[in-house]
Design an enzyme around this catalytic site. Structure first.
Site, PDB file in Angstrom:
ATOM      1  N   LYS A  19       0.852  -1.196   0.000  1.00 17.43           N
ATOM      2  CA  LYS A  19       0.000   0.000   0.000  1.00 17.43           C
ATOM      3  C   LYS A  19       0.883   1.240   0.000  1.00 17.43           C
ATOM      4  CE  LYS A  19      -4.451   0.468   2.179  1.00 17.43           C
ATOM      5  NZ  LYS A  19      -5.086   0.535   3.503  1.00 17.43           N
TER       6      LYS A  19
HETATM    7  C1  E4P Z   1      -8.345   0.729   3.906  1.00 18.96           C
HETATM    8  O1  E4P Z   1      -7.654   0.469   2.961  1.00 18.96           O
HETATM    9  C2  E4P Z   1      -8.344   2.044   4.564  1.00 18.96           C
HETATM   10  O2  E4P Z   1      -7.104   2.295   5.151  1.00 18.96           O
HETATM   11  C3  E4P Z   1      -9.456   2.091   5.585  1.00 18.96           C
HETATM   12  O3  E4P Z   1     -10.641   1.618   4.961  1.00 18.96           O
HETATM   13  C4  E4P Z   1      -9.671   3.467   6.175  1.00 18.96           C
HETATM   14  O4  E4P Z   1     -10.830   3.469   6.961  1.00 18.96           O
HETATM   15  P1  E4P Z   1     -11.195   4.660   7.956  1.00 18.96           P
HETATM   16  O5  E4P Z   1     -11.420   5.902   7.152  1.00 18.96           O
HETATM   17  O6  E4P Z   1     -12.447   4.203   8.642  1.00 18.96           O
HETATM   18  O7  E4P Z   1     -10.032   4.816   8.890  1.00 18.96           O
END
Ligand code: E4P
Length: 220
Positions: free
Chosen positions: A83
């Site tokens: 990521k």
């Molecule tokens: C996933 O890839 C993201 O990091 C995650 O869905 C972020 O979620 P949040 O906005 O609830 O922290």
């Protein structure tokens, strides 16, 4: 639609995986911090449970830092996706990694332009954050619809992961919009199969069954 679990909690992953509903897992530093475990150890354990893609995020900020980190992380398991944050250095990193065959998930996407840049740079996945877009008074689902259209217009291969999913409505609308994937918190996913009318219906059937004449109490 594929479902990824947005968690690093092993119990949550195992529970939902038993239902055949987990196509992959996404994590971020906040999610990892909740488990209070070594990053590499927990990611490797997730990769041994789930066959599909498992996203693990870099912490570096410069291209050099991110590329180095990504190469190490990508070696942890065959199903790793690295990521990368949506920055200029992030785009350069994605471009380098895509040429090495390392799969990437560009995260923290809040606009069509950012999604388009990530797809052009060679991202395997792009992660628009619907919940956080809603938080600033904009429409997260509209972002998914527009990104889907743009990727379709130019036949980019990047897949859309609907991220920052907070409600069942987010998931349902992302599915209608044609998002390839939704990454869902382990606490939200069980709510997808629950409905009060289902519970009431089961209760009613069990009550009525008591009035059925039977030779044995159960068939078991
Ligand atoms: C996933 O890839 C993201 O990091 C995650 O869905 C972020 O979620 P949040 O906005 O609830 O922290």
């Amino acid at each position: 639609m594929e479902f990824f679990l947005d968690t690093a909690n092993i119990e949550e992953i195992k529970r939902i995986n038993r239902l055949g509903l987990v196509n992959g897992v996404t994590t971020n530093p906040t999610i990892i911090a909740k488990e209070n475990r070594d990053f590499e150890e927990v990611i490797k354990e997730i990769c041994s449970i789930v066959e599909g893609p498992v996203s693990a995020e870099v912490i570096g900020v410069t291209t050099n830092e991110m590329v180095k980190e990504a190469r190490v992380i990508a070696d942890w398991a065959p199903n790793i996706v690295v990521k990368i944050p949506m920055t200029e250095a992030g785009l350069e990193t994605v471009n380098i990694l895509s040429k090495e065959g390392i799969k990437t998930n560009v995260t923290l996407i809040f606009s069509v332009a950012q999604g388009l840049m990530a797809a052009k740079a060679g991202a395997t996945y792009i992660s628009p954050f619907v919940g956080r877009v809603d938080d600033i008074g904009e429409d997260g689902i509209e972002l998914i619809q527009n990104l889907k259209q743009v990727l379709r217009n130019y036949q980019y291969t990047a897949k859309i992961i609907t991220a920052s999913v907070r409600t069942i409505g987010h998931l349902e609308k992302a599915a209608v919009a044609g998002a390839d994937i939704a990454t869902i918190p382990g606490t939200l996913l069980p709510k997808l199969w629950k409905h009060p009318l289902t519970d009431n219906g089961i209760q009613q059937f069990l009550e009525d069954w008591k009035r059925v004449p039977k030779r044995f109490e159960t068939l078991l």
